[in-house]
Design an enzyme around this catalytic site. Structure first.
Site, PDB file in Angstrom:
ATOM      1  N   TYR A 258      -4.349   5.746  -8.217  1.00 28.71           N
ATOM      2  CA  TYR A 258      -5.773   5.928  -8.460  1.00 28.71           C
ATOM      3  C   TYR A 258      -6.034   7.111  -9.391  1.00 28.71           C
ATOM      4  CZ  TYR A 258      -7.171   2.453  -5.025  1.00 28.71           C
ATOM      5  OH  TYR A 258      -7.385   1.277  -4.365  1.00 28.71           O
TER       6      TYR A 258
ATOM      7  N   GLU B 276      -7.043   0.860   2.525  1.00 31.18           N
ATOM      8  CA  GLU B 276      -5.711   0.329   2.249  1.00 31.18           C
ATOM      9  C   GLU B 276      -4.665   0.976   3.153  1.00 31.18           C
ATOM     10  OE1 GLU B 276      -5.457   0.930  -1.991  1.00 31.18           O
ATOM     11  OE2 GLU B 276      -7.187  -0.387  -2.285  1.00 31.18           O
TER      12      GLU B 276
END
Length: 405
Positions: free
Chosen positions: A99, A141
């Site tokens: 990310y 997640e």
């Protein structure tokens, strides 16, 4: 929550970012993948060639920005979107540190496209939007990985092809058993796995395929249609590899099963609507229901080009025969003399039997699902009773920012 200082900035700049979203997406992907070739394996070559992939993430971030500032009644409900994206990311083995890389290039693309209009305050506000979005995904997640007992650094498991079965024209099923001594994982009907295909050219490509039958002891089944290029678009790299190069005794690396198009608990009547290879999750749902809830009312509706291209047709008929109440409606684009009960043409949603309390599940090409969903809405079926699966890149666009009356 977006900070008070960022809200007016994002509200003022969201229309401009949305207007330039296609350009921002192109710069973002081209720059990120050009400078980080190790990430190429995460993205479909076909989707990159058609441009489909480029719009997914930037669109999701801008849609999330609209959600944060309450951009009108059409702003997406983001719990559902976060769930869908997180499930897909876990199936791809996405890790938290990725990310940071994505954020760098996405925000860099905004600056490149909009230039001097991006002041430090604007850059900080959009950085906040991105990391609020990323934090929600990373947290969810992590929970999904933990529940599955999966280490995101090593998300793949080897399976052996126990059988390869021709299901229809250009469509085959693979029966897969674990290559290690452990049992195959349990899963919910409607979920999918990712196949990490190690291609002959030395590269790896990831593709997701629905599990096409209910959980069975010791094995998984995926059903793969060969993707043929249309109007100059490339053939499917992974589907072609699986059809042409993978046979009985070969090994494939698979993810744990993920996905949120799963059968809701309860006894509401079911309507399972599919087109093409979108029948795969519906086949698993019907298989499961026929074994566990034989008195449940089910209507299966399928559209295909012809009977020869209709995959898992025999499975649907066999599993449906176990039910006390089952209807099987089929539409073929081509007239089929061998299927006198089939309709010719495209699905007519007005012809689908609908119980007032039915739950509807959709899977197929996006235009098909949009058409069916619109028809269901006309008949009074609310969104909360319509569930769907999109394979490929779902497109998100920011809702228009409301202007003061």
């Amino acid at each position: 929550m977006l900070s008070a200082t960022s809200v007016p900035i994002v509200k003022a700049t969201l229309p401009v970012v949305g207007e330039h979203l296609d350009t921002i997406s192109g710069v973002f992907y081209d720059t990120m993948l050009g400078e980080n070739t190790d990430l190429l394996n995460l993205f479909s070559r076909s989707a990159q060639a058609t441009g489909e992939q480029k719009h997914a993430l930037a669109g999701a971030v801008t849609a999330f920005a609209g959600h944060l500032i309450g951009a009108g009644p059409d702003a997406p409900v983001f719990d559902h979107i976060v769930e869908r994206i997180a499930q897909r990311h876990c199936a791809l083995g996405i890790r938290p540190e990725q990310y940071t890389v994505v954020g760098k290039y996405l925000l860099g693309a905004v600056g490149t496209v909009l230039g001097d209009a991006v002041t430090p305050a604007i850059a900080a506000a959009w950085d906040e939007v991105y990391w609020l979005f990323a934090a929600r995904l990373i947290g969810h997640e992590a929970r999904l990985y933990a529940e599955a007992g999966v280490n995101s650094a090593t998300p793949w498991r080897e399976y052996v092809v126990a059988n390869k079965i021709t299901e229809a024209h250009d469509t085959v099923s693979f029966i897969l058993t674990p290559a290690d001594s452990r049992t195959a994982p349990g899963f919910l009907p409607g979920q999918y796995v990712t196949v990490a295909a190690d291609l002959p050219d030395g590269t790896t490509q990831l593709r997701q395929y629905s599990l096409s039958q209910a959980a069975a002891a010791g094995m998984l089944r995926i059903t793969v249609r060969r993707v043929r290029g249309i109007d100059g678009t490339p053939d499917g790299v992974v589907s072609g590899f699986l059809h042409d190069h993978v046979g009985i005794g070969d090994r494939l690396r698979l993810s744990h099963p993920y996905g949120e198009l799963t059968l809701r608990a309860g006894e509401a009547p079911l309507v399972l609507v599919s087109a093409g290879v979108g029948i795969t999750p519906m086949a698993a749902i019907l298989d499961h229901v026929s074994r566990t809830q034989p008195t449940r009312d089910v209507t299966a509706v399928h559209a295909d080009r012809s009977m020869e291209r209709h995959p898992l047709r025999a499975d649907m008929i066999t599993n449906g025969s176990r039910l006390l109440s089952f209807r099987n409606l089929v539409w073929y684009e081509q007239t089929v003399s061998d299927a006198p009960d089939a309709f010719t043409g495209f699905i007519d949603t007005d012809a689908i039997p609908l119980h007032p309390a039915a739950d509807v599940y959709l899977c197929g090409p996006v235009p098909f699902m949009q058409m069916v969903r619109a028809g269901l809405h006309r008949r009074g079926v609310p969104d909360e009773r319509i569930r769907y699966e999109v394979f490929g890149s779902e497109q998100w666009r920011p809702a228009p920012v409301p202007t003061p009356a």
